[in-house]
Design a protein around this motif. Structure first.
Motif, PDB file in Angstrom:
ATOM      1  N   ASN A   1      11.950   2.860  59.161  1.00  0.00           N
ATOM      2  CA  ASN A   1      12.666   1.763  58.382  1.00  0.00           C
ATOM      3  C   ASN A   1      14.044   2.170  58.177  1.00  0.00           C
ATOM      4  O   ASN A   1      14.432   3.208  58.264  1.00  0.00           O
ATOM      5  CB  ASN A   1      11.871   1.420  57.113  1.00  0.00           C
ATOM      6  CG  ASN A   1      12.066   2.605  55.930  1.00  0.00           C
ATOM      7  OD1 ASN A   1      13.216   3.009  55.744  1.00  0.00           O
ATOM      8  ND2 ASN A   1      11.024   3.113  55.409  1.00  0.00           N
ATOM      9  N   THR A   2      14.874   0.971  57.828  1.00  0.00           N
ATOM     10  CA  THR A   2      16.110   1.202  57.911  1.00  0.00           C
ATOM     11  C   THR A   2      16.848   2.215  56.767  1.00  0.00           C
ATOM     12  O   THR A   2      17.945   2.646  56.761  1.00  0.00           O
ATOM     13  CB  THR A   2      17.017  -0.161  57.982  1.00  0.00           C
ATOM     14  OG1 THR A   2      16.478  -0.865  56.717  1.00  0.00           O
ATOM     15  CG2 THR A   2      16.838  -1.001  59.102  1.00  0.00           C
ATOM     16  N   GLY A   3      16.104   2.122  55.809  1.00  0.00           N
ATOM     17  CA  GLY A   3      16.312   3.038  54.349  1.00  0.00           C
ATOM     18  C   GLY A   3      16.299   4.404  54.927  1.00  0.00           C
ATOM     19  O   GLY A   3      17.140   5.267  54.420  1.00  0.00           O
ATOM     20  N   THR A   4      15.275   4.843  55.470  1.00  0.00           N
ATOM     21  CA  THR A   4      15.115   6.118  56.022  1.00  0.00           C
ATOM     22  C   THR A   4      16.044   6.489  56.989  1.00  0.00           C
ATOM     23  O   THR A   4      16.635   7.664  56.979  1.00  0.00           O
ATOM     24  CB  THR A   4      13.589   6.287  56.584  1.00  0.00           C
ATOM     25  OG1 THR A   4      12.547   6.138  55.598  1.00  0.00           O
ATOM     26  CG2 THR A   4      13.363   7.830  57.047  1.00  0.00           C
ATOM     27  N   LEU A   5      16.119   5.638  57.976  1.00  0.00           N
ATOM     28  CA  LEU A   5      17.434   5.973  58.962  1.00  0.00           C
ATOM     29  C   LEU A   5      18.838   6.053  58.242  1.00  0.00           C
ATOM     30  O   LEU A   5      19.507   6.873  58.751  1.00  0.00           O
ATOM     31  CB  LEU A   5      17.371   4.732  60.046  1.00  0.00           C
ATOM     32  CG  LEU A   5      16.608   5.210  61.335  1.00  0.00           C
ATOM     33  CD1 LEU A   5      17.516   6.164  62.058  1.00  0.00           C
ATOM     34  CD2 LEU A   5      15.274   5.081  61.030  1.00  0.00           C
ATOM     35  N   SER A   6      19.232   5.352  57.182  1.00  0.00           N
ATOM     36  CA  SER A   6      20.279   5.314  56.448  1.00  0.00           C
ATOM     37  C   SER A   6      20.500   6.741  56.046  1.00  0.00           C
ATOM     38  O   SER A   6      21.694   7.271  55.957  1.00  0.00           O
ATOM     39  CB  SER A   6      20.486   4.253  55.703  1.00  0.00           C
ATOM     40  OG  SER A   6      20.516   2.960  56.204  1.00  0.00           O
ATOM     41  N   TYR A   7      19.600   6.987  55.181  1.00  0.00           N
ATOM     42  CA  TYR A   7      19.495   8.627  54.485  1.00  0.00           C
ATOM     43  C   TYR A   7      19.814   9.634  55.668  1.00  0.00           C
ATOM     44  O   TYR A   7      20.842  10.407  55.469  1.00  0.00           O
ATOM     45  CB  TYR A   7      18.263   8.822  53.830  1.00  0.00           C
ATOM     46  CG  TYR A   7      18.174  10.325  53.429  1.00  0.00           C
ATOM     47  CD1 TYR A   7      19.000  10.776  52.323  1.00  0.00           C
ATOM     48  CD2 TYR A   7      17.475  11.145  54.109  1.00  0.00           C
ATOM     49  CE1 TYR A   7      18.843  11.712  51.713  1.00  0.00           C
ATOM     50  CE2 TYR A   7      17.478  12.373  53.836  1.00  0.00           C
ATOM     51  CZ  TYR A   7      18.078  12.838  52.473  1.00  0.00           C
ATOM     52  OH  TYR A   7      17.919  14.047  52.065  1.00  0.00           O
ATOM     53  N   HIS A   8      19.197   9.554  56.558  1.00  0.00           N
ATOM     54  CA  HIS A   8      19.278  10.678  57.649  1.00  0.00           C
ATOM     55  C   HIS A   8      20.763  10.302  58.399  1.00  0.00           C
ATOM     56  O   HIS A   8      21.186  11.461  58.789  1.00  0.00           O
ATOM     57  CB  HIS A   8      18.289  10.645  58.790  1.00  0.00           C
ATOM     58  CG  HIS A   8      16.661  11.091  57.916  1.00  0.00           C
ATOM     59  ND1 HIS A   8      16.741  12.452  57.636  1.00  0.00           N
ATOM     60  CD2 HIS A   8      15.794  10.355  57.671  1.00  0.00           C
ATOM     61  CE1 HIS A   8      15.466  12.505  57.100  1.00  0.00           C
ATOM     62  NE2 HIS A   8      14.737  11.264  56.933  1.00  0.00           N
ATOM     63  N   LEU A   9      20.964   9.141  58.563  1.00  0.00           N
ATOM     64  CA  LEU A   9      22.478   9.211  59.233  1.00  0.00           C
ATOM     65  C   LEU A   9      23.482   9.440  58.392  1.00  0.00           C
ATOM     66  O   LEU A   9      24.311  10.508  58.839  1.00  0.00           O
ATOM     67  CB  LEU A   9      22.604   7.665  59.643  1.00  0.00           C
ATOM     68  CG  LEU A   9      21.888   7.227  60.475  1.00  0.00           C
ATOM     69  CD1 LEU A   9      22.053   5.516  60.720  1.00  0.00           C
ATOM     70  CD2 LEU A   9      22.339   7.509  62.060  1.00  0.00           C
ATOM     71  N   ARG A  10      23.280   9.614  57.010  1.00  0.00           N
ATOM     72  CA  ARG A  10      24.423  10.045  56.042  1.00  0.00           C
ATOM     73  C   ARG A  10      24.401  11.679  56.187  1.00  0.00           C
ATOM     74  O   ARG A  10      25.305  12.349  55.953  1.00  0.00           O
ATOM     75  CB  ARG A  10      23.922   9.586  54.699  1.00  0.00           C
ATOM     76  CG  ARG A  10      24.597   8.016  54.298  1.00  0.00           C
ATOM     77  CD  ARG A  10      24.554   7.549  52.978  1.00  0.00           C
ATOM     78  NE  ARG A  10      23.210   7.895  52.309  1.00  0.00           N
ATOM     79  CZ  ARG A  10      22.061   6.928  52.412  1.00  0.00           C
ATOM     80  NH1 ARG A  10      22.346   6.086  52.981  1.00  0.00           N
ATOM     81  NH2 ARG A  10      21.330   7.313  51.965  1.00  0.00           N
ATOM     82  N   GLN A  11      23.194  12.155  56.144  1.00  0.00           N
ATOM     83  CA  GLN A  11      23.154  13.937  56.316  1.00  0.00           C
ATOM     84  C   GLN A  11      23.707  14.120  57.687  1.00  0.00           C
ATOM     85  O   GLN A  11      24.427  15.147  57.550  1.00  0.00           O
ATOM     86  CB  GLN A  11      21.460  14.213  56.393  1.00  0.00           C
ATOM     87  CG  GLN A  11      20.967  13.953  54.892  1.00  0.00           C
ATOM     88  CD  GLN A  11      21.636  14.590  53.933  1.00  0.00           C
ATOM     89  OE1 GLN A  11      22.015  15.512  53.820  1.00  0.00           O
ATOM     90  NE2 GLN A  11      21.944  13.707  52.865  1.00  0.00           N
TER      91      GLN A  11
END
Length: 189
Positions: free
Chosen positions: A49-59
């Protein structure tokens, strides 16, 4: 245009942890093969999901592995690309125990992936035609010569390193692998 990749020594435990997550490894692989993407396109491609991806992209951004492409980003849609670098882990003696364990986990998780690439090559090499190249060798080197050989290989890899954005017409993403290890368990005499 050749891309000279900067050498980045991965000495920060935060960077080790950022690379240690399997989804982040998949994100980096996808960006490396397919080029820039948004969290939406990555989510669709990776089944997340995009929320999960957004978190990992920020990391990944926080630890310097990817960057936003401001000229492509608009409003809430942010485009990301991998930062091209020659990533190097410190030698085992230079890492703390937690980092060494994390490297062991990352390396262990890559075994099946690497074996699958080798199986694919040896099974399907004819299908790839002139795109499939291989070389095997045996030599006798001391540690200093091995270090020199490795640096020459890394320089060659850097010289030919291209992203999807700066690739020549007709270019394809290619997996390249190098490893060396003693041919015997005997210590040098």
């Amino acid at each position: 245009m050749a891309n000279r990749r900067a050498i980045r020594q991965l000495s920060d435990p935060g960077a080790h942890k950022a690379l240690g997550h399997p989804l982040r490894q998949r994100i980096l692989r996808h960006l490396g093969i397919h080029g820039p993407a948004t969290s939406t396109t990555l989510a669709r491609a990776l089944g997340e999901n995009t929320g999960t991806l957004s978190y990992h992209l920020r990391q990944l951004e926080h630890n310097g592995f990817i960057e936003e492409i401001p000229e492509r980003s608009t409003g809430r849609e942010r485009w990301w690309r991998q930062i091209s670098a020659d990533l190097r882990w410190p030698s085992a003696g230079e890492m703390d125990e937690e980092s060494q364990q994390l490297l062991d986990e990352i390396t262990g998780s890559k075994v099946e992936e690497e074996l699958e690439l080798a199986r694919r090559f040896f099974t399907d090499h004819r299908r790839y035609g002139d795109w499939a190249k291989t070389s095997r060798g045996l030599t006798h080197l001391n540690r200093e010569e091995l270090d020199e050989f490795f640096e020459a290989y890394m320089e060659l890899l850097s010289r030919f390193s291209r992203t999807t954005e700066d690739a020549s017409p007709g270019a394809r993403p290619l997996f390249l692998r190098f490893f060396s290890m003693p041919a015997t368990e005997d210590p040098p005499s």
